[in-house]
Design a protein around this motif. Structure first.
Motif, PDB file in Angstrom:
ATOM      1  N   ARG A   1       0.498  18.839   9.825  1.00  0.00           N
ATOM      2  CA  ARG A   1       0.760  19.302   8.226  1.00  0.00           C
ATOM      3  C   ARG A   1       1.466  18.448   7.202  1.00  0.00           C
ATOM      4  O   ARG A   1       1.416  17.863   6.355  1.00  0.00           O
ATOM      5  CB  ARG A   1       0.435  20.822   8.224  1.00  0.00           C
ATOM      6  N   PHE A   2       2.882  18.778   7.913  1.00  0.00           N
ATOM      7  CA  PHE A   2       3.774  17.779   6.335  1.00  0.00           C
ATOM      8  C   PHE A   2       4.948  17.090   7.015  1.00  0.00           C
ATOM      9  O   PHE A   2       4.825  17.283   8.461  1.00  0.00           O
ATOM     10  CB  PHE A   2       5.082  18.872   6.222  1.00  0.00           C
TER      11      PHE A   2
ATOM     12  N   LYS B   1       2.466  14.804   2.702  1.00  0.00           N
ATOM     13  CA  LYS B   1       1.399  15.858   3.248  1.00  0.00           C
ATOM     14  C   LYS B   1       0.622  14.765   4.571  1.00  0.00           C
ATOM     15  O   LYS B   1       0.251  14.023   4.142  1.00  0.00           O
ATOM     16  CB  LYS B   1      -0.024  16.008   2.753  1.00  0.00           C
TER      17      LYS B   1
END
Length: 559
Positions: A514-515, A186
């Protein structure tokens, strides 16, 4: 360390953390975590010794008059002095408050290794408090986010004097299942938080490469120690929060499978909030913390630390917010808090299949051969638009902002003729192929409004090398061109897709920041030099390879 060097280091550290601290204060105020009251008049500052000789800086706030008193403890990486704002509330209610800087932070000694020593340090702190003259021997521990994590870890050490805990937005597995989701780091949450804690880029890169479960994770992660928790814990989570699944899992495990002393004594509230102010055009009236967090927390302490029978344990153990149509200014009355004896409610697992015409239906696709191929270029990832993020870009933003892309596939039902109520855990069964040794697939669950607004409900990835798990023996590369079935853990929600809306499923291979973006090269996770490559990824949706999202559909009334 020379005194002037120590103060200079604290100053640099404070600058690095200022922005994150402001965000976290905003989060806390948003979900009602701080009481609005006068500051405590006095406090004592002591250095509490740990078993290895390291001393942790600790504030002690005592009520007026003679003790001893029950004590509530919080352990934080965000500066123990933050407790000044709420100490008077605890003191006026008859509780001593103890606030401690965790190891290596602010005035505490030792090395800053986030959450890796908090099992032992939590135990030592609780038992030190129990030996003090101001303590009556009953101790509660509480915290939100990072202090919630330290609370769980202290509880997992099973200190004999710990009586109860109140934990808000904390994971069941920080390292193994939260820092990495589906084996994907993350980036904005974990990487950004570590930077805010003063952790170096080299150390962050080392963390990023540790997606495979190792012995250090086992030694320090709550997931592998939660069976030792012997106390009642009130877990509070939010559906749009970074730790939503952890709040649920911690309650369900401790309530049903945990230590005999813990079973049947747990409480859960799941609200409609995130780790920061929700973005987008949706709002959830009453979706904050039940009865105001401070008052509910004090009721919890009154029951467990003062033996006041205030009825809190006679109330249903589970309360959760059922989200529904929630455009600002036009919020449906189907948005509400539901009280229940357990989680999840009774439901029927219902597959909504991807169809060749890009629709979504409960009917199996009848085509014998149907698929869609796109190019996933790591240099041009799909941008993050909302979701369960930390501090900013939080919540159910409109996915139309992403626009039309060849690597972003949208599937949707026909307009719903009746409400579809979903409550529980969700999986995505996705049949895929790739020409890469390793790549990612990302799935989103979306509530599509009559005017086209694509409200993001959940979005989760899977790194294909971890399709069988994150143990070392599970890791394997893809065979280029070979079709495989992936099961993507989509976490849980409580969402009513109302009549007139559509249910949407979006499929892609990235969601940055986000990732972390997969370079598609199959290299070792710590190999930063290997060149990235564009992957050709294919999604299948035919009678032999029926990709589907599995929704827990509730047919009976929840009220």
């Amino acid at each position: 360390m020379p005194e002037n060097k120590h103060h200079a280091q604290r100053h640099v550290q404070a600058i690095k953390n200022h922005a994150l601290t402001l965000v976290l204060l905003l989060i806390a105020n948003t979900i009602g975590l701080f009481a609005t009251t006068a500051l405590a008049q006095t406090k004592d500052i002591v250095m509490v010794p740990m078993r290895d000789g390291v001393n942790l800086a600790t504030n002690i706030y005592l009520p007026e008059g003679d003790g001893p008193w029950p004590v509530v403890l919080t352990r934080t990486p965000y500066d123990k002095d933050g407790a000044d704002r709420s100490a008077a509330t605890y003191n006026e209610r008859g509780y001593a408050l103890v606030s401690q800087d965790v190891r290596g932070r602010y005035d505490s000694e030792g090395e800053n290794r986030p959450f890796e020593t908090d099992i032992e340090d939590g135990y030592d702190t609780v038992e030190w408090i129990a030996d003090q003259s101001f303590s009556d021997g009953k101790i509660g521990i509480f915290g939100t986010s990072a202090p919630g994590i330290t609370s769980n870890l202290a509880a997992a050490s099973a200190p004999p004097s710990l009586t109860a805990a109140y934990v808000t937005v904390a994971p069941d597995s920080l390292f193994y299942r939260s820092r990495f989701v589906g084996g994907v780091f993350k980036e904005s949450h974990s990487g950004g938080w570590l930077r805010g804690q003063g952790v170096s880029e080299d150390v962050i890169n080392a963390y990023r490469a540790r997606a495979v479960l190792d012995e250090q994770w086992r030694a320090t992660d709550f997931l592998f120690h939660r069976e030792n928790v012997q106390i009642p814990v009130y877990n509070v989570g939010g559906w749009h929060d970074i730790y939503a699944e952890g709040s649920l899992h911690n309650f369900v495990y401790l309530q049903n499978e945990g230590h005999p002393e813990a079973r049947g004594k747990q409480k859960l509230f799941m609200g409609a909030f995130g780790h920061g102010v929700l973005q987008g055009d949706l709002e959830y009236p009453g979706g904050g913390l039940i009865n105001g967090d401070m008052e509910q927390q004090l009721r919890w302490w009154d029951y467990w630390l003062k033996d006041i029978d205030n009825g809190i344990m006679d109330e249903p153990p589970v309360s959760y917010y059922m989200m529904a149509s929630a455009r600002k200014g036009a919020v449906s009355d189907k948005n509400r808090v539901v009280h229940a004896d357990s989680w999840p409610p009774q439901h029927e697992l219902t597959r909504f299949y991807l169809q060749p015409d890009m629709s979504l239906s409960t009917e199996m696709p009848d085509a014998s051969n149907a698929s869609k191929t796109y190019q996933f270029d790591p240099a041009n990832p799909v941008p993050t638009v909302g979701g369960q993020n930390l501090g900013q870009d939080v919540g159910p933003r409109d996915q139309r902002e992403i626009g039309e892309r060849q690597d972003y596939l949208r599937f949707e039902t026909e307009v719903l003729e009746e409400d579809v109520v979903v409550a529980g855990h969700i999986d995505m069964e996705l049949y895929v192929a790739t020409d890469a040794l390793d790549t990612d697939f990302v799935v989103k669950l979306v509530d599509i409004y009559p005017d086209g607004y694509e409200a993001l409900i959940l979005d989760y990835p899977l790194r294909t090398r971890f399709r069988d798990g994150q143990n070392a023996e599970d890791v394997k590369m893809m065979t280029p061109g070979e079709v495989e079935k992936l099961t993507i853990n989509m976490w849980s929600t409580a969402q009513t897709f109302e009549k007139g809306h559509r249910i949407g499923v979006h499929v892609t291979s990235s969601n940055y920041p986000r990732f972390a973006v997969n370079p598609n090269n199959g290299a070792a996770l710590d190999d930063m030099a290997a060149p990235a490559k564009t992957a050709e990824n294919t999604i299948y949706f035919d009678s032999q390879r029926p990709s589907a999202i599995v929704l827990p559909v509730v047919s009976e009334s929840l009220d």
